[in-house]
Design a protein around this motif. Structure first.
Motif, PDB file in Angstrom:
ATOM      1  N   ALA A 176     105.707 118.087  35.363  1.00 53.17           N
ATOM      2  CA  ALA A 176     106.512 117.471  34.298  1.00 53.17           C
ATOM      3  C   ALA A 176     106.116 117.973  32.922  1.00 53.17           C
ATOM      4  CB  ALA A 176     106.377 115.950  34.364  1.00 53.17           C
ATOM      5  N   SER A 177     104.892 118.481  32.767  1.00 50.74           N
ATOM      6  CA  SER A 177     104.442 118.941  31.458  1.00 50.74           C
ATOM      7  C   SER A 177     104.852 120.382  31.157  1.00 50.74           C
ATOM      8  CB  SER A 177     102.920 118.822  31.347  1.00 50.74           C
ATOM      9  OG  SER A 177     102.282 119.702  32.269  1.00 50.74           O
ATOM     10  N   ALA A 178     105.373 121.099  32.152  1.00 50.13           N
ATOM     11  CA  ALA A 178     105.781 122.492  31.948  1.00 50.13           C
ATOM     12  C   ALA A 178     107.067 122.541  31.120  1.00 50.13           C
ATOM     13  CB  ALA A 178     105.994 123.185  33.288  1.00 50.13           C
ATOM     14  N   PRO A 179     107.273 123.588  30.338  1.00 51.20           N
ATOM     15  CA  PRO A 179     108.501 123.716  29.548  1.00 51.20           C
ATOM     16  C   PRO A 179     109.746 123.738  30.431  1.00 51.20           C
ATOM     17  CG  PRO A 179     106.852 125.304  28.821  1.00 51.20           C
ATOM     18  CD  PRO A 179     106.340 124.694  30.097  1.00 51.20           C
ATOM     19  N   ASP A 180     110.861 123.251  29.898  1.00 50.29           N
ATOM     20  CA  ASP A 180     112.115 123.229  30.643  1.00 50.29           C
ATOM     21  C   ASP A 180     112.514 124.630  31.102  1.00 50.29           C
ATOM     22  OD1 ASP A 180     112.355 120.518  30.427  1.00 50.29           O
ATOM     23  OD2 ASP A 180     113.722 120.562  28.721  1.00 50.29           O
ATOM     24  N   ALA A 181     112.272 125.631  30.253  1.00 48.04           N
ATOM     25  CA  ALA A 181     112.661 126.997  30.602  1.00 48.04           C
ATOM     26  C   ALA A 181     111.944 127.464  31.868  1.00 48.04           C
ATOM     27  CB  ALA A 181     112.353 127.945  29.444  1.00 48.04           C
ATOM     28  N   HIS A 182     110.688 127.087  31.998  1.00 47.00           N
ATOM     29  CA  HIS A 182     109.936 127.483  33.189  1.00 47.00           C
ATOM     30  C   HIS A 182     110.470 126.766  34.420  1.00 47.00           C
ATOM     31  CE1 HIS A 182     106.511 128.637  35.662  1.00 47.00           C
ATOM     32  NE2 HIS A 182     106.341 127.376  35.987  1.00 47.00           N
ATOM     33  N   ARG A 183     110.753 125.492  34.316  1.00 48.54           N
ATOM     34  CA  ARG A 183     111.255 124.742  35.467  1.00 48.54           C
ATOM     35  C   ARG A 183     112.661 125.198  35.845  1.00 48.54           C
ATOM     36  NH1 ARG A 183     109.982 118.560  34.138  1.00 48.54           N
ATOM     37  NH2 ARG A 183     110.623 119.164  32.045  1.00 48.54           N
ATOM     38  N   ASP A 184     113.483 125.524  34.860  1.00 44.13           N
ATOM     39  CA  ASP A 184     114.819 126.063  35.161  1.00 44.13           C
ATOM     40  C   ASP A 184     114.698 127.379  35.926  1.00 44.13           C
ATOM     41  OD1 ASP A 184     116.049 123.940  33.916  1.00 44.13           O
ATOM     42  OD2 ASP A 184     116.376 124.991  32.023  1.00 44.13           O
ATOM     43  N   GLU A 202     102.618 130.336  20.237  1.00 38.93           N
ATOM     44  CA  GLU A 202     103.649 129.309  20.122  1.00 38.93           C
ATOM     45  C   GLU A 202     104.886 129.686  20.941  1.00 38.93           C
ATOM     46  OE1 GLU A 202     104.937 125.619  19.032  1.00 38.93           O
ATOM     47  OE2 GLU A 202     102.978 126.528  18.674  1.00 38.93           O
ATOM     48  N   ASP A 203     105.246 130.962  20.953  1.00 42.41           N
ATOM     49  CA  ASP A 203     106.382 131.420  21.756  1.00 42.41           C
ATOM     50  C   ASP A 203     106.103 131.206  23.246  1.00 42.41           C
ATOM     51  OD1 ASP A 203     108.945 133.186  22.028  1.00 42.41           O
ATOM     52  OD2 ASP A 203     107.468 134.146  23.333  1.00 42.41           O
ATOM     53  N   LEU A 204     104.897 131.536  23.685  1.00 44.36           N
ATOM     54  CA  LEU A 204     104.540 131.366  25.094  1.00 44.36           C
ATOM     55  C   LEU A 204     104.545 129.897  25.491  1.00 44.36           C
ATOM     56  CD1 LEU A 204     101.582 133.897  25.413  1.00 44.36           C
ATOM     57  CD2 LEU A 204     103.924 134.215  26.209  1.00 44.36           C
ATOM     58  N   ARG A 205     104.046 129.040  24.609  1.00 43.47           N
ATOM     59  CA  ARG A 205     103.995 127.604  24.917  1.00 43.47           C
ATOM     60  C   ARG A 205     105.387 127.025  25.117  1.00 43.47           C
ATOM     61  NH1 ARG A 205     101.494 124.546  20.423  1.00 43.47           N
ATOM     62  NH2 ARG A 205     101.826 122.792  21.822  1.00 43.47           N
ATOM     63  N   GLY A 206     106.393 127.656  24.530  1.00 45.81           N
ATOM     64  CA  GLY A 206     107.756 127.155  24.673  1.00 45.81           C
ATOM     65  C   GLY A 206     108.412 127.535  25.975  1.00 45.81           C
ATOM     66  N   ARG A 207     107.796 128.458  26.744  1.00 49.96           N
ATOM     67  CA  ARG A 207     108.442 128.901  27.981  1.00 49.96           C
ATOM     68  C   ARG A 207     107.518 129.000  29.188  1.00 49.96           C
ATOM     69  NH1 ARG A 207     107.855 134.794  27.928  1.00 49.96           N
ATOM     70  NH2 ARG A 207     107.143 135.499  25.874  1.00 49.96           N
ATOM     71  N   LEU A 208     106.246 128.683  29.017  1.00 48.79           N
ATOM     72  CA  LEU A 208     105.305 128.794  30.137  1.00 48.79           C
ATOM     73  C   LEU A 208     104.450 127.546  30.271  1.00 48.79           C
ATOM     74  CD1 LEU A 208     103.873 132.400  29.582  1.00 48.79           C
ATOM     75  CD2 LEU A 208     105.626 131.714  31.213  1.00 48.79           C
ATOM     76  N   PRO A 209     103.986 127.267  31.486  1.00 48.21           N
ATOM     77  CA  PRO A 209     103.000 126.183  31.639  1.00 48.21           C
ATOM     78  C   PRO A 209     101.719 126.567  30.908  1.00 48.21           C
ATOM     79  CG  PRO A 209     103.265 127.404  33.692  1.00 48.21           C
ATOM     80  CD  PRO A 209     104.343 127.883  32.770  1.00 48.21           C
ATOM     81  N   SER A 210     100.979 125.569  30.467  1.00 45.34           N
ATOM     82  CA  SER A 210      99.845 125.803  29.573  1.00 45.34           C
ATOM     83  C   SER A 210      98.770 126.706  30.175  1.00 45.34           C
ATOM     84  CB  SER A 210      99.231 124.469  29.158  1.00 45.34           C
ATOM     85  OG  SER A 210      98.786 123.757  30.299  1.00 45.34           O
TER      86      SER A 210
END
Length: 620
Positions: free
Chosen positions: A108-116, A478-486
């Motif tokens: 649930a903590s992963a960015p939406d882009a990664h889960r999509d 910051e770009d990576l945090r928006g599309r990848l799990p931490s």
């Protein structure tokens, strides 16, 4: 010393059939429909403010299953579960099994882009989120290619080709593993097991289903408990009546270090009888800290297992009264259940004596392979020439191990470009692909470095080459945090005009690792210098150290600068944006406590900047 034999009889068709006939969903349904009302009304799931009985869990799962069926979901399909860990997620996963589908649990903590991306890559037929089940119209039916509905779940792991790979686990293999784990941990219907791991991590499945299969209770932390210090964890464990605690090795190690030698009533774990660790290598010196604290009375289980071998495939059991093994590294033990462990040389023949070799895992509890990827499956799953069962297979782990005279295995390291960082399995190639996909980045090399704490922990680091006027390290992170799990975002990023190359023109990874290690050490020394320059720090930050609140902020800044190796970290800087994570937050919290200050790790993680976090500090 209690250990488990490293040899095991081959799994026979009768053995597998027996396990399959008692699949997890069937066992839960039997409990929920038991004519004895006291059994039906036993607590299956527990949170801090609610309890769900077996009958209620079954009812919720059947309702969701009916909704999935109405969407056309059935045998051979995959359903994404996009929910936070808790009763709703368990009911959703159970519903998938009721209709013959496999579930894809997502963090649930992963960015939406990664889960999509995972939903698209898996060709999931539907997804269950906060609004309930909904169809994914662009997915084809029977995406798994398993029309009989014999698949349990799909877990995505980091991939060496730069893209995540979906590990498909079958119902029979998982049912067999469920029985084996229940036996290993001696789970009873009176036990409460804490569900600690993120839902997208396969360990979560091992925390949930064996517990329910024996009629026990699964307990959940609150969603706000992103990071818990020793006192907070102890309080939650007592409130939830937890008896079995499964923790990532890195977190357990840090907890034990902070609790060592303490006897405070607030740190009581008296109700816990077993602690299970795993995710990365542990050492016997860690066990000394474990025994010299409030968890010292517990049996310690050191588990090991790639996702492809169905969570934990080997374990070393050490009871509180038993002597420590004479090794520096804590052994990973012997086989769990009907698994066969082979230590093979480069020629795929058994290694002689205690000579190091690659670990191959055979036996029936193995994953089916990689979802829709026969080439990768063929590379890692092979026919087992040592097994007598028809169709026996074995999995090549890529891990170097040694078998000791008593039969236990010791983990020695990796043979490829894969690393373990804070419990997560990471392919450096995937990290590099994501880095080079970032605007302005022309080349990247990712490495794992010692985190400098002396506890064996590691951090993910990267050196990058960027175009003229390209992004800064902070902008890239910051770009990576928006599309990848931490866990795929490097904590240390350094931007260079160019990266060192070998004579053949390839990036020289060893040189990159050496440079980053030197800078990491230099950052630590700079941080140490900060610790003794309180007045200068206060002046440069524009704060007056004479004021108590400002002095607290000064101390917080010094700690963050030291732990992040970021001498320029300021009061208005974002902790997460500079590579902070839950473990660093826990270390900050623990050190502040030594100075008479209380700051919950979650407060540091959720604050917009250090100044806002400092406002939340309290004097104890």
């Amino acid at each position: 010393m209690t250990s488990i034999s490293t040899t095991s009889s081959p799994a026979t068709p009768t053995t597998v059939a027996s396990a399959a006939s008692k699949r997890v969903a069937d066992r839960i349904a039997a409990r929920a429909g038991d004519p004895d009302i006291t059994l039906r009304e036993r607590v299956a799931l527990r949170t801090s403010d609610a309890e769900v009985t077996y009958a209620e869990l079954s009812e919720r799962a059947q309702k969701t299953a009916a909704e999935l069926s109405a969407l056309g979901v059935g045998a051979g399909d995959i359903v994404g579960v996009r929910l936070p860990s808790g009763p709703g997620a368990v009911a959703a996963m159970l519903a998938c099994w009721h209709v013959g589908a496999a579930f894809l649990p997502m963090d649930a903590s992963a960015p939406d882009a990664h889960r999509d991306h995972l939903l698209s890559r898996s060709a999931a037929r539907a997804v269950i989120d906060g609004d309930g089940p909904r169809s994914l119209t662009d997915a084809a039916p029977s995406a798994t290619g398993s029309p009989k509905g014999d698949d349990a779940y799909v877990i995505y792991t980091s991939g060496s080709t730069g893209t995540p790979k979906g590990v498909l686990v079958g119902q029979d293999a998982f049912a067999e593993h469920t029985t084996a784990i229940a036996d290993l941990l001696e789970l009873r219907d009176t036990d409460t097991v804490l569900q600690f791991a993120g839902l997208g991590f396969d360990v979560a499945q091992e925390e949930i289903w064996p517990t329910l299969a024996v009629g026990g209770t699964v307990a959940f932390l609150d969603s706000k408990d992103r990071a818990l210090g020793p006192a907070e964890l102890a309080r939650r464990v007592r409130e939830l009546n937890v008896s079995v605690l499964q923790l990532p090795t890195s977190y357990w190690r840090l907890l034990c270090a902070q609790m060592r030698g303490t006897e405070s009533p607030g740190l009581s774990f008296d109700g816990v009888r077993t602690v299970v660790i795993g995710g990365e290598a542990a050492g016997t010196k860690d066990v000394h800290a474990h025994r010299d604290g409030p968890l010292g009375h517990c049996t310690l289980v050191n588990g090991y297992g790639p996702t492809e071998t169905v969570v934990t495939c080997t374990a070393f059991v050490l009871r509180a009264h038993e002597p420590l093994p004479p090794t520096a590294g804590l052994p990973i033990g012997g086989p769990v259940g009907e698994r066969r462990l082979y230590v093979l040389g480069a020629d795929r023949r058994p290694a002689a004596g205690d000579s190091p070799g690659e670990l191959w895992v055979g036996g029936s509890p193995l994953a089916e392979g990689y979802l829709n990827d026969p080439q990768r499956t063929a590379e890692r799953f092979h026919a087992d020439p040592f097994g007598s069962a028809s169709g026996a297979r074995m999995y090549r782990t890529g891990d170097l191990v040694r078998r000791h005279r008593d039969g236990t295995l010791e983990f020695l390291g990796r043979l490829d470009n894969q690393v373990k960082v804070r419990g997560y399995r990471i392919e450096l190639d995937e990290v590099e692909r994501h880095l080079t996909d970032t605007r302005g980045v022309t080349a990247a090399a990712a490495v794992a470095l010692d985190d400098g704490t002396g506890t064996g922990g590691r951090i993910l680091a990267a050196a990058l080459a960027v175009t003229a006027g390209g992004p800064t390290a902070e902008e890239i992170r910051e770009d990576l945090r928006g599309r990848l799990p931490s866990h795929l975002v490097p904590g240390l990023i350094r931007v260079r005009d160019a990266l060192p190359l070998t004579t053949s023109g390839k990036i020289d990874r060893k040189a990159v690792a050496a440079v980053l290690a030197d800078e990491h050490t230099a950052g630590e020394e700079a941080g140490a210098g900060v610790r003794v320059r309180a007045d200068a720090d206060a002046a440069s930050a524009g704060i007056a150290a004479a004021d108590t609140a400002d002095a607290d902020l000064t101390l917080l800044l010094k700690l963050i600068r030291t732990l992040l190796r970021a001498p320029d970290f300021g009061p208005d800087d974002d902790f997460l944006a500079h590579g902070g994570d839950s473990l660093v937050a826990l270390r900050v919290s623990g050190t502040l406590r030594e100075h008479g200050l209380r700051l919950r790790p979650s407060d540091l993680l959720t604050a917009q900047d250090a100044r806002a976090a400092a406002v939340r500090m309290e004097r104890s």
